[in-house]
Motif scaffolding. Structure first.
Motif, PDB file in Angstrom:
ATOM      1  N   HIS B 181       6.092  -6.943  -0.223  1.00  0.00           N
ATOM      2  CA  HIS B 181       4.791  -8.068  -0.188  1.00  0.00           C
ATOM      3  C   HIS B 181       3.530  -7.230  -0.206  1.00  0.00           C
ATOM      4  O   HIS B 181       2.432  -7.998  -0.801  1.00  0.00           O
ATOM      5  CB  HIS B 181       4.868  -8.564   1.452  1.00  0.00           C
ATOM      6  N   MET B 182       3.377  -5.996   0.140  1.00  0.00           N
ATOM      7  CA  MET B 182       2.104  -5.525   0.329  1.00  0.00           C
ATOM      8  C   MET B 182       1.272  -5.218  -1.149  1.00  0.00           C
ATOM      9  O   MET B 182       0.240  -5.438  -1.092  1.00  0.00           O
ATOM     10  CB  MET B 182       2.267  -4.160   0.868  1.00  0.00           C
ATOM     11  N   ALA B 183       2.323  -5.359  -2.125  1.00  0.00           N
ATOM     12  CA  ALA B 183       1.902  -5.206  -3.581  1.00  0.00           C
ATOM     13  C   ALA B 183       0.928  -6.353  -4.052  1.00  0.00           C
ATOM     14  O   ALA B 183       0.230  -6.426  -4.851  1.00  0.00           O
ATOM     15  CB  ALA B 183       2.859  -4.909  -4.641  1.00  0.00           C
ATOM     16  N   MET B 184       1.360  -7.753  -3.377  1.00  0.00           N
ATOM     17  CA  MET B 184       0.679  -8.883  -3.672  1.00  0.00           C
ATOM     18  C   MET B 184      -0.676  -9.192  -2.936  1.00  0.00           C
ATOM     19  O   MET B 184      -1.253 -10.177  -3.400  1.00  0.00           O
ATOM     20  CB  MET B 184       1.802 -10.197  -3.191  1.00  0.00           C
ATOM     21  N   PHE B 185      -0.656  -8.213  -1.823  1.00  0.00           N
ATOM     22  CA  PHE B 185      -2.074  -8.700  -1.068  1.00  0.00           C
ATOM     23  C   PHE B 185      -3.071  -8.125  -2.135  1.00  0.00           C
ATOM     24  O   PHE B 185      -3.250  -6.942  -2.705  1.00  0.00           O
ATOM     25  CB  PHE B 185      -1.727  -7.970   0.467  1.00  0.00           C
ATOM     26  N   ASP B 186      -4.346  -8.487  -1.306  1.00  0.00           N
ATOM     27  CA  ASP B 186      -5.498  -8.046  -1.845  1.00  0.00           C
ATOM     28  C   ASP B 186      -6.223  -6.979  -0.972  1.00  0.00           C
ATOM     29  O   ASP B 186      -6.477  -5.901  -1.433  1.00  0.00           O
ATOM     30  CB  ASP B 186      -6.512  -9.164  -2.105  1.00  0.00           C
ATOM     31  N   LYS B 187      -6.423  -7.486   0.027  1.00  0.00           N
ATOM     32  CA  LYS B 187      -7.075  -6.356   1.088  1.00  0.00           C
ATOM     33  C   LYS B 187      -6.411  -6.193   2.487  1.00  0.00           C
ATOM     34  O   LYS B 187      -5.560  -7.332   2.610  1.00  0.00           O
ATOM     35  CB  LYS B 187      -8.557  -7.055   1.386  1.00  0.00           C
ATOM     36  N   THR B 188      -6.254  -5.233   3.034  1.00  0.00           N
ATOM     37  CA  THR B 188      -5.544  -5.106   4.361  1.00  0.00           C
ATOM     38  C   THR B 188      -6.584  -4.987   5.540  1.00  0.00           C
ATOM     39  O   THR B 188      -7.572  -4.438   5.332  1.00  0.00           O
ATOM     40  CB  THR B 188      -4.822  -3.816   4.236  1.00  0.00           C
ATOM     41  N   PHE B 189      -6.257  -5.676   6.653  1.00  0.00           N
ATOM     42  CA  PHE B 189      -6.914  -5.520   7.628  1.00  0.00           C
ATOM     43  C   PHE B 189      -6.927  -4.349   8.533  1.00  0.00           C
ATOM     44  O   PHE B 189      -5.612  -3.827   8.449  1.00  0.00           O
ATOM     45  CB  PHE B 189      -6.815  -7.042   8.744  1.00  0.00           C
ATOM     46  N   PRO B 190      -7.624  -4.007   9.449  1.00  0.00           N
ATOM     47  CA  PRO B 190      -9.144  -4.760   9.485  1.00  0.00           C
ATOM     48  C   PRO B 190     -10.093  -3.743   8.818  1.00  0.00           C
ATOM     49  O   PRO B 190     -11.279  -3.989   9.067  1.00  0.00           O
ATOM     50  CB  PRO B 190      -9.092  -4.391  11.144  1.00  0.00           C
ATOM     51  N   ASP B 193      -9.529  -2.211   3.268  1.00  0.00           N
ATOM     52  CA  ASP B 193      -9.284  -1.283   2.222  1.00  0.00           C
ATOM     53  C   ASP B 193      -8.361  -2.162   1.269  1.00  0.00           C
ATOM     54  O   ASP B 193      -7.460  -2.841   1.834  1.00  0.00           O
ATOM     55  CB  ASP B 193      -8.825   0.184   2.202  1.00  0.00           C
ATOM     56  N   CYS B 194      -8.349  -1.880   0.013  1.00  0.00           N
ATOM     57  CA  CYS B 194      -7.602  -2.656  -1.218  1.00  0.00           C
ATOM     58  C   CYS B 194      -6.253  -2.172  -1.058  1.00  0.00           C
ATOM     59  O   CYS B 194      -5.830  -0.984  -0.816  1.00  0.00           O
ATOM     60  CB  CYS B 194      -8.181  -2.330  -2.398  1.00  0.00           C
ATOM     61  N   SER B 195      -5.290  -3.149  -0.785  1.00  0.00           N
ATOM     62  CA  SER B 195      -4.061  -2.902  -0.542  1.00  0.00           C
ATOM     63  C   SER B 195      -3.351  -2.126  -1.831  1.00  0.00           C
ATOM     64  O   SER B 195      -2.808  -1.229  -1.581  1.00  0.00           O
ATOM     65  CB  SER B 195      -3.348  -4.441  -0.519  1.00  0.00           C
ATOM     66  N   ALA B 196      -3.385  -2.439  -3.042  1.00  0.00           N
ATOM     67  CA  ALA B 196      -3.005  -1.595  -4.291  1.00  0.00           C
ATOM     68  C   ALA B 196      -3.453  -0.200  -4.254  1.00  0.00           C
ATOM     69  O   ALA B 196      -2.794   0.607  -4.489  1.00  0.00           O
ATOM     70  CB  ALA B 196      -3.412  -2.561  -5.508  1.00  0.00           C
ATOM     71  N   CYS B 197      -4.881  -0.225  -3.829  1.00  0.00           N
ATOM     72  CA  CYS B 197      -5.088   1.161  -3.868  1.00  0.00           C
ATOM     73  C   CYS B 197      -4.625   2.328  -3.033  1.00  0.00           C
ATOM     74  O   CYS B 197      -4.391   3.404  -3.378  1.00  0.00           O
ATOM     75  CB  CYS B 197      -6.736   1.076  -3.538  1.00  0.00           C
ATOM     76  N   ILE B 198      -4.013   1.713  -1.938  1.00  0.00           N
ATOM     77  CA  ILE B 198      -3.425   2.562  -0.960  1.00  0.00           C
ATOM     78  C   ILE B 198      -1.837   2.462  -1.294  1.00  0.00           C
ATOM     79  O   ILE B 198      -1.161   3.579  -0.893  1.00  0.00           O
ATOM     80  CB  ILE B 198      -3.599   2.389   0.426  1.00  0.00           C
ATOM     81  N   LEU B 199      -1.525   1.492  -1.738  1.00  0.00           N
ATOM     82  CA  LEU B 199       0.082   1.506  -2.022  1.00  0.00           C
ATOM     83  C   LEU B 199       0.524   2.002  -3.363  1.00  0.00           C
ATOM     84  O   LEU B 199       1.670   2.554  -3.361  1.00  0.00           O
ATOM     85  CB  LEU B 199       0.445  -0.135  -1.889  1.00  0.00           C
TER      86      LEU B 199
END
Lengths: 154, 669
Positions: B181-190, B193-199
């Motif tokens: 699921h994390m690959a589908m997200f745009d930003k991560t709270f709080p 930061d960009c989900s894809a950039c960290i994943l």
């Protein structure tokens, strides 16, 4: 058993280690009260239940026996509870011929998450056996230990 | 052999047992039981003083067997076995009576009943323990390989931790790419930061790691064996693209003429081709052919992808492969399923065009998503001027899921921020309670309050397009009782986002059964202990991590993935694991060779020895369920620690007359 002048059934429980014993533990940790009629014995699987255990409990004075295992399809050992179902059917046939009422020996399922269902099952069975009254097989059973003979021949 | 000398210890557990059970009386009564040499009560048996008491008595009174009446054996059986072992006793000459979970806690207002039951259970344990035999635990070697099931963030973390330590990991993922699921997200709270950039760096590490074998588009079909030595059958579904030849160049899916609605990765908002890679950063990079939609599998024609492929990697006739792998430990990180918002018809999802789910919004606001990150209505162009975000959709509601999904408050706050940032729209958040509980979450909530998001406390009763006034015309009206003001509100908006809850996977119970893990009443996998052992399960060697254990956010999933890895690494570095010696064995000298037991065993652990015409148990395969023991017509199969004698004695013990002062006065003579 007579407690404070009234009949209080003694039910011997055979609970499988993985589902129903854990359900009983959960009923405890969540403080879900039920009558103090059940005295439970842990077995690894309902597949381990030798039908003679049930007879022994009744012979020793139990008013009822409650066998509980994992739900069908959920057995920790894949299929032990199915074996239990078959043995239970045969055992019930024998018990019926001995004149034992249906409610006295019961087989139920409880998953490790079903503390409520566990407590309800014990409460329901207690009421059923209270209505039937004492079984008192201990006085209607031969005094000798049926297994003593077997041991003596060795 | 000399007579058994049993020590009985009845625990008060502070007030936990003593409040309902007359502990001193139970101990005094237990002293009269056969072979009991010493019977004591103790405030806390599990404390070091309680354990030292056992050790001291074993030495001073030469005890041969020990019974502790306290909590569930699932809690402290190991503790007391270890105490016995420390003073040179065989730990299996110990037995526990559960008078807390099974007596004091369930009969709090029935002191007589609870005390009598405690006496019966103690008597059962004493009768049983004198039949116990010393047993030696089996030591088995641990294979250093690990299987990780599920390639979401929890599984990725677990795999990397183990592989970085130099041990081999097989990762099995159902979808064509890892990422979850994390690959589908745009930003991560709080932190936003960009989900894809960290994943994606972690995904890349998994894909290129020398110690990780990545099996995507694969599913586990069968699991045999036991901790340290599992054999697992994996079906690797045919991608129909040769992974050795494919370069992931993309010309096949560019030229493929079939457009398919992508209900998995794009949440039904975007399209993919019949040959596709789920998303640009997918690991592995190879595409897969969707045979249900591909023209070739319908008419036998087209073959466009084959024509354009420079490396001739297309394999229309490829078949599923079956792989058998051997591993020592397993991590289940199978994740969650999003609540289906159609189940709440009054919220209109699927009927009212501009009601979106949280996952749809994630794709909408994602720069790589179907609208290139533009927050627009379903028509693809209109920018909303007012947006309502509904919390707790399908969570904390007895009609759907009673549990809190843990992430929705924070993701709703994140949505509110993103909507405001991207569109300048007026945002209303409808919540029941705000639960921003982790580090930095409360601060994020305050940031949103200052940004001007309107928070309305109340559960939304309905979302409708039936206007009551001119300003509601053409809008979605959110109807809700504002419980802080105490009035009914109708809020007209352009767009509604439903913060859908987290549910267990639809097949979690089948998957759990495959690996010997049970599901709780909410359907998530059950951990060994909710507080002290949150990643282990009741099956040794099988661990759970991430949202398959319960709804949780990314930091908690990562923590559990790493925790499962740490547990596994400790067994690998030890090299061996100790197994319970609860096994069946056959007295071959008395076996008639009837073979009834052979078919009873679910693990095929019983072989028939042809030349001797007897059955024999393979102890490595036997798991000790005892089904064969109960089935043997000659009663010559022994189920160690659950023998016929032990259980019969336990029944006799449990049925003693607990109301009599001294039920053994006659027997003792």
């Amino acid at each position: 058993m007579i407690e404070n002048g009234t009949f209080k059934p003694v039910i011997v429980g055979f609970l499988c280690n993985w589902c129903s014993y854990r359900a009983a533990d959960l009923a405890g940790t969540s403080r879900m009260g039920y009558p103090s009629t059940l005295r439970d014995i842990r077995i690894m699987c309902t597949g381990r239940l030798d039908p003679t255990f049930v007879l022994r409990a009744l012979q020793k004075g139990a008013d009822g026996v409650l066998i509980m295992g994992c739900h069908p399809g959920q057995c920790h050992y894949q299929a032990g509870n199915y074996k239990a179902i078959r043995r239970f059917a045969l055992l019930k046939r024998t018990l019926r011929q001995l004149g034992l009422e249906e409610e006295r020996v019961q087989l139920h399922w409880a998953s490790a998450a079903e503390g409520v269902q566990f407590a309800e099952t014990v409460a329901r069975m207690t009421e059923q056996i209270k209505a039937l009254g004492p079984l008192d097989w201990s006085h209607n059973w031969p005094n000798e230990d049926p297994y003593a003979v077997e041991e003596a021949t060795e | 052999m000399s007579e058994p000398r049993v020590g009985v210890y009845v625990c008060h557990c502070g007030h936990n047992i003593a409040s309902a059970v007359d502990v001193e009386h139970v101990a005094e009564w237990a002293y009269k039981l056969p072979f009991v040499t010493i019977a004591r009560d103790n405030k806390f048996m599990c404390a070091s003083t309680g354990q030292e008491q056992i050790e001291q008595d074993v030495k001073e009174h030469d005890l041969t067997h020990v019974v502790v009446a306290s909590c569930s054996p699932h809690m402290h059986e190991k503790t007391f076995r270890n105490a016995c072992a420390r003073c040179g006793m065989n730990p299996y000459l110990f037995e526990m009576a559960n008078i807390r979970e099974h007596a004091s806690w369930v009969h709090p207002n029935d002191r007589d009943g609870a005390t009598n039951k405690a006496k019966a259970l103690v008597s059962a344990a004493v009768h049983r323990v004198i039949h116990h035999q010393p047993l030696e635990p089996m030591q088995v070697n641990i294979r250093p390989e690990t299987l990780v099931v599920g390639g979401g963030i929890a599984g990725i973390q677990a795999a990397l931790e183990i592989a970085d330590a130099g041990h081999h990991v097989y990762m099995v993922e159902r979808e064509p790419s890892i990422g979850g699921h994390m690959a589908m997200f745009d930003k991560t709270f709080p932190t936003l930061d960009c989900s894809a950039c960290i994943l994606t760096p972690k995904m890349f590490d998994v894909g290129s790691h020398p110690h990780i074998t990545l099996l995507t588009y694969s599913e586990v079909e069968q699991v045999d064996g036991y901790v340290g030595n599992f054999s697992v059958r994996v079906r690797k579904k045919a991608r129909r693209v040769d992974e050795d030849l494919c370069t992931g160049c993309g010309s096949c899916w560019e030229k493929c003429p079939i457009k398919v609605l992508d209900t998995v990765f794009e949440a039904g908002l975007g399209y993919r081709k019949a040959i596709y890679r789920p998303f640009p950063q997918a690991v592995p990079k190879y595409p897969v052919i969707d045979t249900e939609n591909c023209t070739y599998y319908k008419t036998g024609k087209c073959r466009m992808c084959e024509k354009v492929c420079q490396t001739n990697a297309i394999r229309f006739d490829a078949e599923d492969e079956i792989l058998n792998i051997e591993v020592g430990n397993i991590v289940l990180a199978t994740g969650y399923k999003l609540f289906d918002c159609r189940r709440i018809p009054q919220y209109g999802y699927g009927r009212l065009e501009n009601v979106f789910t949280s996952l749809e919004f994630e794709r909408l606001t994602n720069a790589a998503g179907p609208t290139d990150g533009k927050v627009v209505l379903r028509d693809g162009e209109t920018v909303p001027e007012t947006v309502a975000i509904i919390h707790c959709v399908g969570s904390r509601d007895k009609h759907y899921n009673s549990h809190c999904s843990a992430i929705c408050c924070m993701s709703s706050l994140k949505f509110a921020h993103l909507v405001k940032e991207k569109t300048g729209a007026k945002v209303y958040n409808f919540y029941i309670d705000m639960r921003p509980i982790s580090k930095g979450y409360e601060e994020f909530y305050h940031r949103l309050l200052h940004e001007g998001t309107t928070f309305i406390r109340g559960k939304v009763s309905e979302i409708t397009d039936a206007a009551h006034s001119p300003e509601e015309e053409g809008k979605l009206v959110v109807i809700c009782e504002d419980t802080l003001v105490g009035k009914q509100r109708r809020v007209p908006v352009d767009m509604v986002l439903l913060a859908a809850g987290l549910e267990p996977r639809a097949d979690s119970s089948e998957v759990g059964h495959l690996f010997g893990v049970s599901c709780g009443d909410t359907g998530f996998f059950i951990e060994r202990h909710p507080k002290l052992d949150p990643v282990a399960t009741m099956t040794e060697g099988v661990f759970i991590a991430g949202a398959c254990q319960g709804a949780k956010d990314i930091p908690d999933s990562v923590a559990q993935g790493a925790a499962a890895a740490a547990r596994i690494l400790s067994t690998i570095s030890k090299g061996q694991v100790i197994l319970e010696p609860i096994r069946a064995s056959i007295d071959e000298s008395r076996c008639s060779g009837c073979r009834i037991c052979n078919n009873m065993c679910p693990y095929n652990a019983i072989d028939f020895v042809e030349d001797l015409a007897v059955s024999r148990v393979n102890p490595a395969l036997c798991k000790g369920c005892g089904t064969c023991v109960a089935a043997c017509p000659s009663q010559i199969i022994t189920g160690a620690h659950f023998t016929f004698d032990q259980l019969m004695a336990e029944i006799d013990g449990i049925m003693v007359d607990v109301t009599a002062d001294d039920p053994f006065a006659v027997e003792a003579v």
